[in-house]
Design a protein around this motif. Structure first.
Motif, PDB file in Angstrom:
ATOM      1  N   GLN A  57      13.665   6.152 -66.123  1.00 45.42           N
ATOM      2  CA  GLN A  57      13.559   7.063 -66.096  1.00 45.42           C
ATOM      3  C   GLN A  57      13.984   8.951 -67.427  1.00 45.42           C
ATOM      4  O   GLN A  57      14.050   7.755 -68.473  1.00 45.42           O
ATOM      5  CB  GLN A  57      15.035   7.686 -65.700  1.00 45.42           C
ATOM      6  N   PRO A  58      13.230   9.506 -67.315  1.00 48.70           N
ATOM      7  CA  PRO A  58      12.905  10.446 -66.319  1.00 48.70           C
ATOM      8  C   PRO A  58      10.986   9.410 -65.855  1.00 48.70           C
ATOM      9  O   PRO A  58      10.168   9.396 -66.878  1.00 48.70           O
ATOM     10  CB  PRO A  58      12.399  11.544 -65.912  1.00 48.70           C
TER      11      PRO A  58
ATOM     12  N   PRO B  25       3.745  16.929 -61.631  1.00 49.87           N
ATOM     13  CA  PRO B  25       5.040  16.509 -60.290  1.00 49.87           C
ATOM     14  C   PRO B  25       6.681  15.735 -60.992  1.00 49.87           C
ATOM     15  O   PRO B  25       6.916  16.135 -61.940  1.00 49.87           O
ATOM     16  CB  PRO B  25       4.862  15.212 -60.491  1.00 49.87           C
ATOM     17  N   ALA B  26       7.306  16.546 -59.501  1.00 46.90           N
ATOM     18  CA  ALA B  26       8.554  16.230 -60.136  1.00 46.90           C
ATOM     19  C   ALA B  26       9.413  14.958 -60.818  1.00 46.90           C
ATOM     20  O   ALA B  26       8.673  14.253 -60.772  1.00 46.90           O
ATOM     21  CB  ALA B  26       9.497  15.794 -58.924  1.00 46.90           C
ATOM     22  N   LEU B  27       9.994  15.031 -61.262  1.00 42.80           N
ATOM     23  CA  LEU B  27      10.814  13.935 -62.540  1.00 42.80           C
ATOM     24  C   LEU B  27      12.332  13.437 -61.831  1.00 42.80           C
ATOM     25  O   LEU B  27      12.624  14.084 -61.637  1.00 42.80           O
ATOM     26  CB  LEU B  27      11.295  13.803 -63.860  1.00 42.80           C
ATOM     27  N   LEU B  28      12.358  12.039 -61.764  1.00 44.94           N
ATOM     28  CA  LEU B  28      13.360  11.538 -61.211  1.00 44.94           C
ATOM     29  C   LEU B  28      14.134  10.716 -61.647  1.00 44.94           C
ATOM     30  O   LEU B  28      13.822  10.423 -63.347  1.00 44.94           O
ATOM     31  CB  LEU B  28      12.241  10.472 -60.000  1.00 44.94           C
ATOM     32  N   HIS B  29      15.695  10.670 -61.850  1.00 52.02           N
ATOM     33  CA  HIS B  29      16.461  10.729 -62.795  1.00 52.02           C
ATOM     34  C   HIS B  29      17.704   9.664 -61.682  1.00 52.02           C
ATOM     35  O   HIS B  29      17.502  10.571 -60.559  1.00 52.02           O
ATOM     36  CB  HIS B  29      17.464  11.487 -63.084  1.00 52.02           C
ATOM     37  N   THR B  30      17.853   8.937 -62.087  1.00 54.38           N
ATOM     38  CA  THR B  30      18.932   8.464 -61.310  1.00 54.38           C
ATOM     39  C   THR B  30      20.886   8.983 -61.455  1.00 54.38           C
ATOM     40  O   THR B  30      20.466   9.932 -62.850  1.00 54.38           O
ATOM     41  CB  THR B  30      20.123   6.973 -62.209  1.00 54.38           C
TER      42      THR B  30
ATOM     43  N   GLY C 291      13.622  18.818 -63.887  1.00 60.22           N
ATOM     44  CA  GLY C 291      12.461  19.141 -64.243  1.00 60.22           C
ATOM     45  C   GLY C 291      10.584  18.640 -64.288  1.00 60.22           C
ATOM     46  O   GLY C 291      11.306  17.526 -62.561  1.00 60.22           O
ATOM     47  N   TYR C 292       9.785  18.098 -64.850  1.00 62.51           N
ATOM     48  CA  TYR C 292       8.662  17.976 -64.154  1.00 62.51           C
ATOM     49  C   TYR C 292       7.492  17.678 -65.779  1.00 62.51           C
ATOM     50  O   TYR C 292       7.511  18.023 -66.671  1.00 62.51           O
ATOM     51  CB  TYR C 292       7.728  19.532 -63.694  1.00 62.51           C
ATOM     52  N   LYS C 293       6.424  17.131 -64.831  1.00 62.88           N
ATOM     53  CA  LYS C 293       6.218  16.903 -66.097  1.00 62.88           C
ATOM     54  C   LYS C 293       5.208  17.130 -66.457  1.00 62.88           C
ATOM     55  O   LYS C 293       4.493  17.705 -64.861  1.00 62.88           O
ATOM     56  CB  LYS C 293       5.499  15.501 -66.100  1.00 62.88           C
TER      57      LYS C 293
END
Lengths: 287, 204, 204
Positions: free
Chosen positions: B129-130, B170-175, B162-164
């Protein structure tokens, strides 16, 4: 995905890797690096051959093997060595074409042989492939779930309520899943049979233990809760890992067995060890 | 079945202008009805919960239109088994809590078993992540099904933040902290060390 | 893409006994209404379509009750955006196709595209099944990438069943009911016809 995109790239100025591409000429000269990319538009050498046949404007059965072989080889020779991986199937086809060409150039044997005419065989393959190519397009034209129609997604009832009976997960589950992803020839993962102790899970679990700890005895690798069947499956898992050269056997030390916590389950395990020497299989992670 | 249904009440309270809907003309009501259907579609189709902001943007709505349409939507949903649930990260459609026992009875494994595909996806997010959706597909070598992402969002294990800065942003994924809880970790540092995957992958 | 959606019509035809519902007492109707809600919950909560058989078993229903409840369910869904769809492997809830374009516009990432390589591989399996990996490579003239197979297994579109009695006893691949579901087919007979060889020979 159609070969015409070579022409349609015509009016663009772009850079592929280090090679600036201002325009791609009609005669299909493509810089070597770009060529690898260009080739990726084809689903393989048969697709590429079909393209050449079409470009020569002939019926498949009338395929002029000599010029087509020349053209094919000319294109393939553009591939630089960096792209040999991509080229593997193409080179194989090249050798087939050369073999056919050689055969055609040689005088016909006086006595007919039993061998099949390689040109006819190639045409047959091209036909079979062309058929699949057309039908795959038709398949793609069907109304498809998750492209043309969509499943409705909803959430389950509140987490708190559903969670009441939720188990906690071990973080090792994550690592094991990564091992599985890398190690499993995944087409086997889906074989439908109910395993009390799934082999894939054992392989992943043992890999994790060995890769993090380096060396362990076979006994230590067992999940004692899995009982006898667990021992058998673990053993098969170890064999599989040895076969894949991920794990090696260090030693078969005698009598280390007794050092290992000899509580409850030892009888069961002991019963499986073939002889009284109770030698211990010690394994090592090689990767 | 429903009385203890607090988030529903909450919604109704906030949306109590349902009386306000009475003063609308048929044409206006029809228009709102259509909007409410579009909202319903987006909520059914979205992997992540949708904020009011996002709904307004996607469907070009005013705040008032959105509120009225959401009220209509909730009214329509009341006839069925779903309800409009507002979470910190936005709206989503959820099966009413009254049915949790039915679900537990018939699909007991649904809660406990995490599919291999879901675990792999979660692992990639946890360790790298992210990440974007594309990153996950890249690592796993297969396309990511919306359903898996939706499940991870539903469990509250991942969020978009956030976004890359690449094509398409594209949206950024986090835990999330809930992810750590579920796996008995107090910090991401406590994730088991990642084995050397390159070495494994490189093997014949 | 939309209007020709025949299985929708099929379902509506089959469910025409909605007139039969008129003769029921209020109590009976209430009972059916509850059943229809339970069906709705199960269809939402299930990972795969549910057969009439499974629904009857889970909810202890007679065939008649099931049919009546499904009719009620479809009536209720008609007010919203979902559609009860019957596939090769059972019932599922999907978003009515009128809204596909909206979804494609707003969530382009939900549109799963399949590569030519994957489609060709899938076609070989679908039309020539059962086949081995070697058979696929032979037809396509390309080494089969494990990613493609993995993707097909991941989607549940193919399975391994049985072995070919040749050297190495390679596993045989077949398509699954999920494959039919995904492509809107109810039987393998409904696959698009193979083009005939004469047409193939005289390529355009």
């Amino acid at each position: 995905m159609k070969p015409v995109s070579v022409d349609s790239a015509h009016d663009m100025s772009l850079r592929i890797y280090q090679t600036p591409v201002h325009h791609l000429p009609d005669d299909l000269y493509v810089p070597p690096q770009a060529f690898a990319i260009w080739l990726e538009q084809f689903a393989g050498p048969l697709d590429f051959l079909l393209y050449l046949v079409k470009k020569n404007n002939v019926d498949l059965t009338q395929m002029p093997i000599l010029p087509i072989t020349e053209q094919y080889l000319a294109y393939i020779s553009e591939l630089d060595t960096e792209h040999f991986e991509l080229a593997g199937d193409y080179l194989l086809m090249a050798s087939t074409l050369i073999a056919i060409k050689t055969e055609l150039l040689l005088p016909a044997p006086e006595t007919p042989t039993d061998e099949r005419d390689p040109k006819a065989e190639l045409i047959e393959r091209l036909e079979a492939y062309a058929q699949i190519k057309v039908v795959s397009q038709r398949l793609d034209d069907l109304v498809r779930l998750e492209r043309d129609v969509f499943l409705a997604m909803v959430s389950m009832p509140s987490q708190d309520i559903m969670n009441a009976e939720l188990p906690n997960y071990s973080a090792n589950l994550l690592i094991d899943s990564l091992f599985k992803m890398q190690l499993q020839p995944d087409y086997q993962m889906h074989t439908i049979k109910i395993d009390a102790v799934p082999l894939a899970d054992r392989i992943a679990n043992i890999s994790r233990q060995l890769s993090t700890q380096g060396t362990r005895s076979f006994y230590e690798l067992l999940d004692k809760a899995q009982g006898k069947i667990g021992v058998v499956v673990s053993f098969v898992a170890v064999l599989e890992l040895i076969k894949r050269q991920l794990v090696g056997v260090i030693s078969l030390e005698a009598d280390r067995y007794t050092d290992v916590d000899s509580s409850d389950n030892t009888n069961e395990i002991g019963a499986l060890s073939s002889d009284n020497e109770a030698s211990t299989l010690t394994l090592q992670w090689l990767a | 079945m429903t009385d203890t249904y607090n988030s529903k009440q909450r919604h109704e309270k906030q949306a109590s202008p349902s009386a306000a809907l009475l003063s609308l003309t048929d044409g206006q009501l029809q228009h709102l009805e259509n909007i409410s259907k579009h909202i319903e579609v987006l909520l059914h189709a979205s992997e992540a919960p949708l904020t009011a902001q996002a709904l307004k943007k996607h469907l070009s709505l005013s705040t008032k239109e959105l509120q009225q349409a959401l009220t209509l939507l909730q009214q329509r949903l009341d006839a069925g088994v779903l309800h409009l649930h507002e979470t910190a990260s936005g709206y989503r459609l959820q099966i009413a809590d009254d049915y949790s026992r039915l679900i537990q009875r018939i699909f007991p494994q649904r809660q406990e078993r995490l599919s291999q595909a879901l675990l792999e996806t979660l692992s990639v997010i946890a360790y790298k992540q992210p990440v974007t959706r594309g990153d996950i597909e890249q690592v796993r070598g297969v396309t990511l099904s919306s359903n898996i992402l939706r499940q991870l969002f539903d469990k509250g294990w991942i969020i978009e933040k956030g976004y890359k800065d690449t094509l398409g942003r594209p949206a950024l994924l986090h835990t999330t902290p809930q992810f750590l809880d579920a796996f008995g970790l107090s910090h991401l540092d406590e994730l088991p060390p990642l084995p050397n995957m390159d070495a494994i992958r490189a093997l014949p």
